[in-house]
Design a protein around this motif. Structure first.
Motif, PDB file in Angstrom:
ATOM      1  N   PHE A  86       0.834  -1.199   0.000  1.00  0.00           N
ATOM      2  CA  PHE A  86       0.000   0.000   0.000  1.00  0.00           C
ATOM      3  C   PHE A  86       0.871   1.252   0.000  1.00  0.00           C
ATOM      4  N   PHE A  87       1.845   1.310   0.902  1.00  0.00           N
ATOM      5  CA  PHE A  87       2.692   2.501   0.972  1.00  0.00           C
ATOM      6  C   PHE A  87       3.630   2.590  -0.227  1.00  0.00           C
ATOM      7  N   LYS A  88       3.994   1.470  -0.807  1.00  0.00           N
ATOM      8  CA  LYS A  88       4.837   1.481  -1.993  1.00  0.00           C
ATOM      9  C   LYS A  88       4.086   2.098  -3.183  1.00  0.00           C
ATOM     10  N   GLN A  89       2.785   1.876  -3.265  1.00  0.00           N
ATOM     11  CA  GLN A  89       1.983   2.368  -4.386  1.00  0.00           C
ATOM     12  C   GLN A  89       1.300   3.701  -4.098  1.00  0.00           C
ATOM     13  N   GLU A  90       1.433   4.208  -2.891  1.00  0.00           N
ATOM     14  CA  GLU A  90       0.705   5.420  -2.504  1.00  0.00           C
ATOM     15  C   GLU A  90       1.056   6.616  -3.388  1.00  0.00           C
ATOM     16  N   GLN A  91       2.320   6.819  -3.697  1.00  0.00           N
ATOM     17  CA  GLN A  91       2.708   7.963  -4.521  1.00  0.00           C
ATOM     18  C   GLN A  91       2.140   7.836  -5.929  1.00  0.00           C
ATOM     19  N   ARG A  92       2.148   6.627  -6.473  1.00  0.00           N
ATOM     20  CA  ARG A  92       1.579   6.429  -7.807  1.00  0.00           C
ATOM     21  C   ARG A  92       0.076   6.714  -7.783  1.00  0.00           C
ATOM     22  N   PHE A  93      -0.596   6.272  -6.744  1.00  0.00           N
ATOM     23  CA  PHE A  93      -2.024   6.520  -6.597  1.00  0.00           C
ATOM     24  C   PHE A  93      -2.307   8.019  -6.513  1.00  0.00           C
ATOM     25  N   THR A  94      -1.504   8.737  -5.747  1.00  0.00           N
ATOM     26  CA  THR A  94      -1.667  10.181  -5.619  1.00  0.00           C
ATOM     27  C   THR A  94      -1.442  10.866  -6.959  1.00  0.00           C
ATOM     28  N   LYS A  95      -0.417  10.443  -7.699  1.00  0.00           N
ATOM     29  CA  LYS A  95      -0.120  11.054  -8.995  1.00  0.00           C
ATOM     30  C   LYS A  95      -1.268  10.834  -9.981  1.00  0.00           C
ATOM     31  N   VAL A  96      -1.777   9.617 -10.045  1.00  0.00           N
ATOM     32  CA  VAL A  96      -2.875   9.329 -10.963  1.00  0.00           C
ATOM     33  C   VAL A  96      -4.124  10.131 -10.583  1.00  0.00           C
ATOM     34  N   SER A  97      -4.401  10.229  -9.304  1.00  0.00           N
ATOM     35  CA  SER A  97      -5.561  11.007  -8.852  1.00  0.00           C
ATOM     36  C   SER A  97      -5.390  12.483  -9.186  1.00  0.00           C
ATOM     37  N   PHE A  98      -4.170  13.010  -9.004  1.00  0.00           N
ATOM     38  CA  PHE A  98      -3.923  14.428  -9.308  1.00  0.00           C
ATOM     39  C   PHE A  98      -3.976  14.671 -10.813  1.00  0.00           C
ATOM     40  N   GLU A  99      -3.601  13.672 -11.624  1.00  0.00           N
ATOM     41  CA  GLU A  99      -3.751  13.790 -13.071  1.00  0.00           C
ATOM     42  C   GLU A  99      -5.227  13.926 -13.446  1.00  0.00           C
ATOM     43  N   THR A 100      -6.073  13.182 -12.751  1.00  0.00           N
ATOM     44  CA  THR A 100      -7.512  13.298 -12.977  1.00  0.00           C
ATOM     45  C   THR A 100      -8.005  14.690 -12.597  1.00  0.00           C
ATOM     46  N   ALA A 101      -7.489  15.223 -11.485  1.00  0.00           N
ATOM     47  CA  ALA A 101      -7.868  16.575 -11.073  1.00  0.00           C
ATOM     48  C   ALA A 101      -7.421  17.602 -12.114  1.00  0.00           C
ATOM     49  N   ALA A 102      -6.213  17.441 -12.659  1.00  0.00           N
ATOM     50  CA  ALA A 102      -5.717  18.365 -13.694  1.00  0.00           C
ATOM     51  C   ALA A 102      -6.585  18.288 -14.948  1.00  0.00           C
ATOM     52  N   SER A 103      -7.003  17.092 -15.298  1.00  0.00           N
ATOM     53  CA  SER A 103      -7.874  16.916 -16.461  1.00  0.00           C
ATOM     54  C   SER A 103      -9.235  17.572 -16.222  1.00  0.00           C
ATOM     55  N   THR A 104      -9.764  17.420 -15.037  1.00  0.00           N
ATOM     56  CA  THR A 104     -11.029  18.063 -14.677  1.00  0.00           C
ATOM     57  C   THR A 104     -10.887  19.577 -14.726  1.00  0.00           C
ATOM     58  N   PHE A 105      -9.768  20.084 -14.207  1.00  0.00           N
ATOM     59  CA  PHE A 105      -9.490  21.517 -14.225  1.00  0.00           C
ATOM     60  C   PHE A 105      -9.487  22.025 -15.667  1.00  0.00           C
ATOM     61  N   ALA A 106      -8.766  21.329 -16.560  1.00  0.00           N
ATOM     62  CA  ALA A 106      -8.678  21.747 -17.963  1.00  0.00           C
ATOM     63  C   ALA A 106     -10.050  21.715 -18.636  1.00  0.00           C
ATOM     64  N   THR A 107     -10.834  20.703 -18.354  1.00  0.00           N
ATOM     65  CA  THR A 107     -12.163  20.585 -18.957  1.00  0.00           C
ATOM     66  C   THR A 107     -13.059  21.727 -18.515  1.00  0.00           C
ATOM     67  N   ARG A 108     -13.014  22.062 -17.245  1.00  0.00           N
ATOM     68  CA  ARG A 108     -13.868  23.143 -16.737  1.00  0.00           C
ATOM     69  C   ARG A 108     -13.425  24.502 -17.271  1.00  0.00           C
ATOM     70  N   VAL A 109     -12.110  24.704 -17.418  1.00  0.00           N
ATOM     71  CA  VAL A 109     -11.613  25.959 -17.995  1.00  0.00           C
ATOM     72  C   VAL A 109     -12.100  26.086 -19.437  1.00  0.00           C
ATOM     73  N   MET A 110     -12.053  24.983 -20.181  1.00  0.00           N
ATOM     74  CA  MET A 110     -12.525  25.013 -21.573  1.00  0.00           C
ATOM     75  C   MET A 110     -14.030  25.279 -21.646  1.00  0.00           C
ATOM     76  N   SER A 111     -14.799  24.716 -20.734  1.00  0.00           N
ATOM     77  CA  SER A 111     -16.244  24.947 -20.772  1.00  0.00           C
ATOM     78  C   SER A 111     -16.575  26.394 -20.397  1.00  0.00           C
ATOM     79  N   ILE A 112     -15.791  26.989 -19.501  1.00  0.00           N
ATOM     80  CA  ILE A 112     -15.990  28.408 -19.168  1.00  0.00           C
ATOM     81  C   ILE A 112     -15.674  29.273 -20.384  1.00  0.00           C
ATOM     82  N   ARG A 113     -14.628  28.915 -21.111  1.00  0.00           N
ATOM     83  CA  ARG A 113     -14.286  29.687 -22.311  1.00  0.00           C
ATOM     84  C   ARG A 113     -15.362  29.527 -23.385  1.00  0.00           C
TER      85      ARG A 113
END
Length: 161
Positions: free
Chosen positions: A35-62
């Motif tokens: 679990f602790f060995k994979q925790e950083q990878r899990f955090t990175k993948v989750s933050f990638e999803t957040a970045a994708s959500t951020f980009a999508t919402r910025v595009m919809s506002i534009r």
């Protein structure tokens, strides 16, 4: 049953209990290790999803900005939120302290947290070749992505080691 048989039976059950406890402890330690060995990878993948959500919402506002004939403020009717945009239609609160923090709060519709971790919002300036303003959103574990205010681009998630 004689006393000797009773002692042998108690001895077996005690040794069986010790074996079971040892086996459970080993399995738990293996689970915790992986679990602790994979925790950083899990955090990175989750933050990638957040970045994708951020980009999508910025595009919809534009897109909303284009549909409303390019005003300086876009109103999202469903949420009743007014969002300041720059001359090119990208989310930008130029006159506000903590501009990047305000952008995160409006776009993500949450405070500066992600998975119960605080998110640092840092405004950065690059002078070459022209003045470029960027917001960097970074976790304490080192994952970050940048949002360019002039172009609306959101970089992929990187990790500072």
């Amino acid at each position: 049953m004689t006393q000797q048989e009773q002692a042998n039976s108690r001895e077996k059950s005690l040794s069986e209990n010790i074996m079971i406890i040892t086996l459970v402890a080993c399995l738990m330690s293996v689970f915790i290790y992986y679990f602790f060995k994979q925790e950083q990878r899990f955090t990175k993948v989750s933050f990638e999803t957040a970045a994708s959500t951020f980009a999508t919402r910025v595009m919809s506002i534009r897109a909303q900005w284009f549909m409303e004939n390019q005003p300086s403020v876009v109103t999202i009717k469903k949420e009743g939120i007014t969002i300041s945009v720059n001359g090119k239609g990208w989310v930008d609160f130029q006159q506000v302290n903590n501009n990047c923090g305000k952008i995160w709060q409006v776009v993500m519709q949450s405070q500066l947290t992600f998975m119960n971790q605080p998110v640092a919002a840092i405004e950065r300036f690059r002078e070459k070749p022209t003045l470029q303003r960027r917001c960097r959103y970074q976790l304490a574990s080192g994952e970050y992505f940048d949002y360019a205010l002039q172009t609306g681009t959101v970089s992929q998630v990187m990790v500072i080691k």
